[in-house]
Write a protein that holds these residues in place. Sequence first.
Motif, PDB file in Angstrom:
ATOM      1  N   PRO A   1       0.806  -1.225   0.000  1.00 17.33           N
ATOM      2  CA  PRO A   1       0.000   0.000   0.000  1.00 17.33           C
ATOM      3  C   PRO A   1       0.836   1.271   0.000  1.00 17.33           C
ATOM      4  N   MET A   2       2.012   1.240   0.659  1.00 18.89           N
ATOM      5  CA  MET A   2       2.860   2.433   0.705  1.00 18.89           C
ATOM      6  C   MET A   2       3.446   2.749  -0.679  1.00 18.89           C
ATOM      7  N   LYS A   3       3.669   1.703  -1.484  1.00 19.43           N
ATOM      8  CA  LYS A   3       4.137   1.932  -2.849  1.00 19.43           C
ATOM      9  C   LYS A   3       3.015   2.480  -3.719  1.00 19.43           C
ATOM     10  N   LEU A   4       1.794   2.002  -3.468  1.00 18.97           N
ATOM     11  CA  LEU A   4       0.641   2.554  -4.183  1.00 18.97           C
ATOM     12  C   LEU A   4       0.455   4.032  -3.840  1.00 18.97           C
ATOM     13  N   ALA A   5       0.794   4.382  -2.600  1.00 24.70           N
ATOM     14  CA  ALA A   5       0.657   5.778  -2.169  1.00 24.70           C
ATOM     15  C   ALA A   5       1.549   6.700  -2.988  1.00 24.70           C
ATOM     16  N   VAL A   6       2.726   6.192  -3.387  1.00 26.72           N
ATOM     17  CA  VAL A   6       3.658   6.990  -4.189  1.00 26.72           C
ATOM     18  C   VAL A   6       3.244   6.997  -5.650  1.00 26.72           C
ATOM     19  N   TYR A   7       2.982   5.802  -6.185  1.00 23.10           N
ATOM     20  CA  TYR A   7       2.522   5.669  -7.576  1.00 23.10           C
ATOM     21  C   TYR A   7       1.462   4.589  -7.636  1.00 23.10           C
ATOM     22  N   PRO A   8       0.293   4.870  -8.161  1.00 19.02           N
ATOM     23  CA  PRO A   8      -0.080   6.063  -8.934  1.00 19.02           C
ATOM     24  C   PRO A   8      -0.798   7.159  -8.147  1.00 19.02           C
ATOM     25  N   LEU A   9      -0.947   6.988  -6.811  1.00 21.26           N
ATOM     26  CA  LEU A   9      -1.795   7.930  -6.085  1.00 21.26           C
ATOM     27  C   LEU A   9      -1.178   9.322  -5.943  1.00 21.26           C
ATOM     28  N   ALA A  10       0.075   9.403  -5.471  1.00 26.25           N
ATOM     29  CA  ALA A  10       0.696  10.729  -5.300  1.00 26.25           C
ATOM     30  C   ALA A  10       0.936  11.390  -6.641  1.00 26.25           C
ATOM     31  N   VAL A  11       1.582  10.650  -7.537  1.00 27.42           N
ATOM     32  CA  VAL A  11       1.835  11.101  -8.908  1.00 27.42           C
ATOM     33  C   VAL A  11       1.526   9.923  -9.819  1.00 27.42           C
ATOM     34  N   PRO A  12       0.620  10.050 -10.796  1.00 25.99           N
ATOM     35  CA  PRO A  12       0.067  11.303 -11.339  1.00 25.99           C
ATOM     36  C   PRO A  12      -1.385  11.591 -10.951  1.00 25.99           C
ATOM     37  N   MET A  13      -1.888  11.002  -9.858  1.00 22.30           N
ATOM     38  CA  MET A  13      -3.282  11.230  -9.498  1.00 22.30           C
ATOM     39  C   MET A  13      -3.471  12.515  -8.672  1.00 22.30           C
ATOM     40  N   LEU A  14      -2.796  12.583  -7.508  1.00 26.63           N
ATOM     41  CA  LEU A  14      -2.957  13.783  -6.685  1.00 26.63           C
ATOM     42  C   LEU A  14      -2.231  14.964  -7.327  1.00 26.63           C
ATOM     43  N   LEU A  15      -0.931  14.826  -7.536  1.00 28.73           N
ATOM     44  CA  LEU A  15      -0.188  15.827  -8.311  1.00 28.73           C
ATOM     45  C   LEU A  15      -0.245  15.389  -9.760  1.00 28.73           C
ATOM     46  N   ASN A  16      -1.200  15.934 -10.507  1.00 23.38           N
ATOM     47  CA  ASN A  16      -1.447  15.488 -11.872  1.00 23.38           C
ATOM     48  C   ASN A  16      -0.733  16.396 -12.886  1.00 23.38           C
ATOM     49  N   PRO A  17      -0.804  16.076 -14.185  1.00 22.86           N
ATOM     50  CA  PRO A  17      -0.101  16.886 -15.193  1.00 22.86           C
ATOM     51  C   PRO A  17      -0.429  18.373 -15.139  1.00 22.86           C
ATOM     52  N   ALA A  18      -1.677  18.712 -14.814  1.00 26.67           N
ATOM     53  CA  ALA A  18      -2.042  20.134 -14.722  1.00 26.67           C
ATOM     54  C   ALA A  18      -1.235  20.810 -13.617  1.00 26.67           C
ATOM     55  N   GLY A  19      -1.087  20.124 -12.472  1.00 23.43           N
ATOM     56  CA  GLY A  19      -0.315  20.687 -11.370  1.00 23.43           C
ATOM     57  C   GLY A  19       1.146  20.858 -11.721  1.00 23.43           C
ATOM     58  N   ILE A  20       1.698  19.873 -12.433  1.00 28.85           N
ATOM     59  CA  ILE A  20       3.098  19.962 -12.845  1.00 28.85           C
ATOM     60  C   ILE A  20       3.311  21.153 -13.766  1.00 28.85           C
ATOM     61  N   VAL A  21       2.400  21.325 -14.732  1.00 29.53           N
ATOM     62  CA  VAL A  21       2.504  22.457 -15.658  1.00 29.53           C
ATOM     63  C   VAL A  21       2.395  23.782 -14.915  1.00 29.53           C
ATOM     64  N   VAL A  22       1.415  23.884 -14.015  1.00 28.87           N
ATOM     65  CA  VAL A  22       1.203  25.130 -13.266  1.00 28.87           C
ATOM     66  C   VAL A  22       2.432  25.470 -12.428  1.00 28.87           C
ATOM     67  N   LEU A  23       2.963  24.483 -11.709  1.00 32.04           N
ATOM     68  CA  LEU A  23       4.105  24.724 -10.829  1.00 32.04           C
ATOM     69  C   LEU A  23       5.359  25.102 -11.632  1.00 32.04           C
ATOM     70  N   MET A  24       5.583  24.421 -12.752  1.00 34.24           N
ATOM     71  CA  MET A  24       6.745  24.739 -13.580  1.00 34.24           C
ATOM     72  C   MET A  24       6.609  26.134 -14.176  1.00 34.24           C
ATOM     73  N   THR A  25       5.380  26.482 -14.578  1.00 32.65           N
ATOM     74  CA  THR A  25       5.146  27.803 -15.146  1.00 32.65           C
ATOM     75  C   THR A  25       5.339  28.890 -14.096  1.00 32.65           C
ATOM     76  N   LEU A  26       4.791  28.666 -12.901  1.00 32.24           N
ATOM     77  CA  LEU A  26       4.963  29.632 -11.817  1.00 32.24           C
ATOM     78  C   LEU A  26       6.438  29.773 -11.435  1.00 32.24           C
ATOM     79  N   ALA A  27       7.160  28.664 -11.447  1.00 35.73           N
ATOM     80  CA  ALA A  27       8.585  28.711 -11.136  1.00 35.73           C
ATOM     81  C   ALA A  27       9.341  29.541 -12.165  1.00 35.73           C
ATOM     82  N   GLY A  28       8.943  29.420 -13.431  1.00 32.77           N
ATOM     83  CA  GLY A  28       9.612  30.181 -14.482  1.00 32.77           C
ATOM     84  C   GLY A  28       9.292  31.662 -14.442  1.00 32.77           C
ATOM     85  N   GLU A  29       8.119  32.013 -13.888  1.00 36.05           N
ATOM     86  CA  GLU A  29       7.698  33.409 -13.887  1.00 36.05           C
ATOM     87  C   GLU A  29       7.980  34.125 -12.562  1.00 36.05           C
ATOM     88  N   ALA A  30       8.241  33.369 -11.504  1.00 35.11           N
ATOM     89  CA  ALA A  30       8.517  34.000 -10.207  1.00 35.11           C
ATOM     90  C   ALA A  30       9.811  34.807 -10.286  1.00 35.11           C
TER      91      ALA A  30
END
Length: 215
Positions: A113-142
């Motif tokens: 279960p702890m491995k399931l918590a990391v993948y696929p639950l943490a990434v890419p389910m909880l932190l999904n592609p939209a979150g990755i794009v948003v965070l990378m974009t914010l990092a580039g613009e900060a």
Amino acid sequence: MELGTIDLYQVLDIFLLLLIGIGPKIALVPFLELTSDLSAEVQRQVARKMIQTAFVTALVLLFLGRFLMALLHISPAAISIAGGVILFLLGIIMIKSPGQSDDHHDQAEGRDPMKLAVYPLAVPMLLNPAGIVVLMTLAGEASTILDYVVVFIVLLLVVVLDWLIFGNISSLSKHLDPSNMTVTEVVFGVLLAALAVTLVIDGLAEYGILDVIPH
């Protein structure tokens, strides 16, 4: 989004984008199905591990995103297009096969279960592609420390919301109607697909391939 001129409306925009990108909605159904055979205590442990992993990954993307993009010679436009394509595929899956119970149970069978918590639950389910794009974009613009502080506080608020939901999932699940969750998953899939198209269009516009008319 120019972070040098942050105001209340922009903070709200960041909150809504992060709510989509690392909020509970996309991960909720998979979490319930992957942990349905676990005790309430183990569910909480899985939830804690999932949220911690997603949060740490988000912080790495936020504070090292600019460096990673420079190191790999990746432009914000490329991140936007790639994230849009992946997000569109995720949206289509949510529309065509909401729930996917059999698939989720197959993923959980025989796995730690702890491995399931990391993948696929943490990434890419909880932190999904939209979150990755948003965070990378914010990092580039900060451009200032204040920019990073504001984004960090908003990110922390979303993560606290995640914990309030997933940390009490055993009691909340009794009040969740599976049919209603399926309907909302389809609706959310449509919204994700629309967001994906927007990300791709924005990326193409940044490359000068499309001439987007502002509205």
